[in-house]
Scaffold this motif. Structure first.
Motif, PDB file in Angstrom:
ATOM      1  N   MET A 143       0.876  -1.165   0.000  1.00 47.90           N
ATOM      2  CA  MET A 143       0.000   0.000   0.000  1.00 47.90           C
ATOM      3  C   MET A 143       0.914   1.215   0.000  1.00 47.90           C
ATOM      4  SD  MET A 143      -2.918  -1.303   2.661  1.00 47.90           S
ATOM      5  CE  MET A 143      -1.780  -1.997   3.859  1.00 47.90           C
ATOM      6  N   THR A 144       0.934   1.945  -1.112  1.00 49.30           N
ATOM      7  CA  THR A 144       1.808   3.109  -1.222  1.00 49.30           C
ATOM      8  C   THR A 144       1.200   4.285  -0.461  1.00 49.30           C
ATOM      9  OG1 THR A 144       0.773   3.630  -3.350  1.00 49.30           O
ATOM     10  CG2 THR A 144       2.858   2.423  -3.403  1.00 49.30           C
ATOM     11  N   LEU A 145       2.088   5.130   0.052  1.00 48.86           N
ATOM     12  CA  LEU A 145       1.677   6.251   0.884  1.00 48.86           C
ATOM     13  C   LEU A 145       1.974   7.572   0.184  1.00 48.86           C
ATOM     14  CD1 LEU A 145       3.039   4.923   4.297  1.00 48.86           C
ATOM     15  CD2 LEU A 145       0.726   4.683   3.351  1.00 48.86           C
ATOM     16  N   ALA A 146       1.094   8.545   0.365  1.00 48.96           N
ATOM     17  CA  ALA A 146       1.258   9.869  -0.244  1.00 48.96           C
ATOM     18  C   ALA A 146       2.451  10.587   0.365  1.00 48.96           C
ATOM     19  CB  ALA A 146      -0.005  10.701  -0.030  1.00 48.96           C
ATOM     20  N   GLY A 147       3.108  11.397  -0.448  1.00 53.64           N
ATOM     21  CA  GLY A 147       4.128  12.308   0.046  1.00 53.64           C
ATOM     22  C   GLY A 147       5.533  11.766   0.129  1.00 53.64           C
ATOM     23  N   GLY A 148       5.819  10.643  -0.463  1.00 56.66           N
ATOM     24  CA  GLY A 148       7.184  10.140  -0.383  1.00 56.66           C
ATOM     25  C   GLY A 148       7.326   8.807  -1.068  1.00 56.66           C
ATOM     26  N   GLU A 149       8.398   8.121  -0.747  1.00 63.15           N
ATOM     27  CA  GLU A 149       8.687   6.827  -1.354  1.00 63.15           C
ATOM     28  C   GLU A 149       8.383   5.684  -0.403  1.00 63.15           C
ATOM     29  OE1 GLU A 149      12.824   7.472  -2.430  1.00 63.15           O
ATOM     30  OE2 GLU A 149      12.193   7.953  -4.466  1.00 63.15           O
ATOM     31  N   TYR A 150       7.536   5.928   0.580  1.00 63.83           N
ATOM     32  CA  TYR A 150       7.240   4.909   1.590  1.00 63.83           C
ATOM     33  C   TYR A 150       6.011   4.094   1.240  1.00 63.83           C
ATOM     34  CZ  TYR A 150      10.459   7.685   4.422  1.00 63.83           C
ATOM     35  OH  TYR A 150      11.548   8.364   4.881  1.00 63.83           O
ATOM     36  N   ALA A 151       5.967   2.900   1.830  1.00 65.81           N
ATOM     37  CA  ALA A 151       4.812   2.013   1.667  1.00 65.81           C
ATOM     38  C   ALA A 151       4.679   1.153   2.917  1.00 65.81           C
ATOM     39  CB  ALA A 151       4.995   1.126   0.437  1.00 65.81           C
ATOM     40  N   ILE A 152       3.511   0.622   3.087  1.00 63.89           N
ATOM     41  CA  ILE A 152       3.272  -0.468   4.036  1.00 63.89           C
ATOM     42  C   ILE A 152       3.214  -1.696   3.147  1.00 63.89           C
ATOM     43  CG2 ILE A 152       1.677  -1.469   5.701  1.00 63.89           C
ATOM     44  CD1 ILE A 152       0.599   1.423   6.158  1.00 63.89           C
ATOM     45  N   HIS A 153       4.091  -2.659   3.389  1.00 64.91           N
ATOM     46  CA  HIS A 153       4.169  -3.789   2.458  1.00 64.91           C
ATOM     47  C   HIS A 153       4.568  -5.074   3.154  1.00 64.91           C
ATOM     48  CE1 HIS A 153       8.627  -3.701   2.255  1.00 64.91           C
ATOM     49  NE2 HIS A 153       8.519  -2.380   2.216  1.00 64.91           N
ATOM     50  N   GLY A 154       4.408  -6.166   2.428  1.00 65.91           N
ATOM     51  CA  GLY A 154       4.839  -7.465   2.907  1.00 65.91           C
ATOM     52  C   GLY A 154       6.352  -7.544   2.890  1.00 65.91           C
ATOM     53  N   THR A 155       6.864  -8.726   3.174  1.00 65.39           N
ATOM     54  CA  THR A 155       8.314  -8.906   3.157  1.00 65.39           C
ATOM     55  C   THR A 155       8.660 -10.341   2.784  1.00 65.39           C
ATOM     56  OG1 THR A 155      10.381  -8.688   4.405  1.00 65.39           O
ATOM     57  CG2 THR A 155       8.453  -9.429   5.644  1.00 65.39           C
ATOM     58  N   ASN A 156       9.793 -10.500   2.138  1.00 69.05           N
ATOM     59  CA  ASN A 156      10.322 -11.829   1.853  1.00 69.05           C
ATOM     60  C   ASN A 156      11.305 -12.260   2.958  1.00 69.05           C
ATOM     61  OD1 ASN A 156      12.456 -10.148   1.281  1.00 69.05           O
ATOM     62  ND2 ASN A 156      12.690 -10.790  -0.848  1.00 69.05           N
ATOM     63  N   ARG A 157      11.392 -11.444   4.023  1.00 66.87           N
ATOM     64  CA  ARG A 157      12.286 -11.746   5.149  1.00 66.87           C
ATOM     65  C   ARG A 157      11.517 -11.589   6.464  1.00 66.87           C
ATOM     66  NH1 ARG A 157      17.626  -8.473   4.376  1.00 66.87           N
ATOM     67  NH2 ARG A 157      18.355  -9.959   5.916  1.00 66.87           N
ATOM     68  N   PRO A 158      10.566 -12.494   6.747  1.00 70.16           N
ATOM     69  CA  PRO A 158       9.721 -12.352   7.937  1.00 70.16           C
ATOM     70  C   PRO A 158      10.493 -12.395   9.250  1.00 70.16           C
ATOM     71  CG  PRO A 158       9.409 -14.513   6.936  1.00 70.16           C
ATOM     72  CD  PRO A 158      10.250 -13.708   5.980  1.00 70.16           C
ATOM     73  N   GLY A 159      11.702 -12.903   9.251  1.00 72.26           N
ATOM     74  CA  GLY A 159      12.512 -12.933  10.466  1.00 72.26           C
ATOM     75  C   GLY A 159      12.921 -11.549  10.952  1.00 72.26           C
ATOM     76  N   LEU A 160      12.773 -10.534  10.095  1.00 70.37           N
ATOM     77  CA  LEU A 160      13.130  -9.168  10.488  1.00 70.37           C
ATOM     78  C   LEU A 160      11.957  -8.404  11.107  1.00 70.37           C
ATOM     79  CD1 LEU A 160      15.413  -8.136   7.491  1.00 70.37           C
ATOM     80  CD2 LEU A 160      16.082  -8.959   9.760  1.00 70.37           C
ATOM     81  N   ILE A 161      10.774  -9.000  11.118  1.00 69.84           N
ATOM     82  CA  ILE A 161       9.617  -8.345  11.737  1.00 69.84           C
ATOM     83  C   ILE A 161       9.916  -8.137  13.218  1.00 69.84           C
ATOM     84  CG2 ILE A 161       7.160  -8.608  12.315  1.00 69.84           C
ATOM     85  CD1 ILE A 161       7.727  -8.030   9.327  1.00 69.84           C
ATOM     86  N   GLY A 162       9.536  -6.963  13.720  1.00 63.54           N
ATOM     87  CA  GLY A 162       9.809  -6.628  15.118  1.00 63.54           C
ATOM     88  C   GLY A 162      11.113  -5.862  15.298  1.00 63.54           C
ATOM     89  N   ARG A 163      11.765  -5.525  14.194  1.00 63.91           N
ATOM     90  CA  ARG A 163      13.050  -4.828  14.274  1.00 63.91           C
ATOM     91  C   ARG A 163      12.991  -3.508  13.499  1.00 63.91           C
ATOM     92  NH1 ARG A 163      17.366  -9.238  12.704  1.00 63.91           N
ATOM     93  NH2 ARG A 163      18.749  -7.512  13.148  1.00 63.91           N
ATOM     94  N   ALA A 164      13.976  -2.666  13.713  1.00 62.58           N
ATOM     95  CA  ALA A 164      14.122  -1.404  12.981  1.00 62.58           C
ATOM     96  C   ALA A 164      15.177  -1.634  11.905  1.00 62.58           C
ATOM     97  CB  ALA A 164      14.533  -0.284  13.929  1.00 62.58           C
ATOM     98  N   VAL A 165      14.737  -1.906  10.673  1.00 62.20           N
ATOM     99  CA  VAL A 165      15.658  -2.353   9.632  1.00 62.20           C
ATOM    100  C   VAL A 165      15.472  -1.698   8.269  1.00 62.20           C
ATOM    101  CG1 VAL A 165      16.050  -4.621  10.676  1.00 62.20           C
ATOM    102  CG2 VAL A 165      14.146  -4.309   9.085  1.00 62.20           C
ATOM    103  N   SER A 166      14.378  -1.011   8.036  1.00 62.96           N
ATOM    104  CA  SER A 166      14.081  -0.521   6.693  1.00 62.96           C
ATOM    105  C   SER A 166      14.609   0.894   6.468  1.00 62.96           C
ATOM    106  CB  SER A 166      12.572  -0.572   6.435  1.00 62.96           C
ATOM    107  OG  SER A 166      11.921   0.534   7.042  1.00 62.96           O
ATOM    108  N   TYR A 167      14.409   1.374   5.261  1.00 63.69           N
ATOM    109  CA  TYR A 167      14.730   2.758   4.916  1.00 63.69           C
ATOM    110  C   TYR A 167      13.535   3.674   5.169  1.00 63.69           C
ATOM    111  CZ  TYR A 167      19.295   1.844   2.851  1.00 63.69           C
ATOM    112  OH  TYR A 167      20.614   1.518   2.663  1.00 63.69           O
ATOM    113  N   GLY A 168      12.551   3.195   5.883  1.00 60.19           N
ATOM    114  CA  GLY A 168      11.382   4.003   6.234  1.00 60.19           C
ATOM    115  C   GLY A 168      10.067   3.302   5.988  1.00 60.19           C
TER     116      GLY A 168
END
Length: 172
Positions: A121-146
């Protein structure tokens, strides 16, 4: 009308296939959510908690565990959903490409190395999204570019509950 129904069937089949291939799953949890600042239907991301809430009526919300932006990359503020995409292709933003120059210009949707997972789900005003992941082991961590990353099963669940123009608020 029939074309719309078959289109929805195709979307759910694509998400279902992605979920079948991603075995990590934690159902959203219905929790108390007493913060009156947020109307029902609002998505609230609490960066420190690594949680995303879909606010419901009656002081409750669905809570999903998420990955958030790494130090210096987590965003706060208000925006809204501008697009909903199943198995989207991904082009690394300039900052990611600068840090990881070996990445291709575009990674096809559904590819194992595509960081968008089952849906986005893309978000207005930038290059951010709420999205799935192919690396579920990283859920619960601070790892993305936003971006806000969710397990593929969770993004599929949230995808079915919200739509374009849904308000999204991120707080520390």
């Amino acid at each position: 009308m029939q074309k719309v129904v078959w289109g929805m069937v195709a979307i759910y089949l694509a998400i279902g296939l992605a979920l079948w291939s991603n075995k990590a799953f934690a159902a959203p949890e219905l929790v108390r959510f007493a913060d009156q600042r947020f109307a029902p239907g609002t998505i609230v991301v609490k960066n420190r908690e690594r949680s995303l809430y879909l606010v419901h009526r009656g002081g409750t919300a669905l809570r999903y565990q998420v990955a958030v932006g790494k130090r210096g990359k987590a965003w706060t503020g208000q925006t809204y959903i501008t697009g909903m995409h199943v198995r989207p292709a991904w082009s690394p933003p300039a900052e990611v490409k600068r840090d990881l120059p070996h990445l291709p210009v575009v990674i096809a949707g559904g590819a194992p190395n595509n960081p968008m997972g089952a849906a986005a789900m893309t978000l207005a005003g930038g290059e951010y999204a709420i999205h799935g992941t192919n690396r579920p082991g990283l859920i619960g961590r601070a790892v993305s570019y936003g971006c806000i990353r969710m397990r593929n099963a969770d993004i599929a669940d949230l995808f079915a509950r919200v739509g374009v123009n849904t308000r999204v608020v991120a707080v520390n």
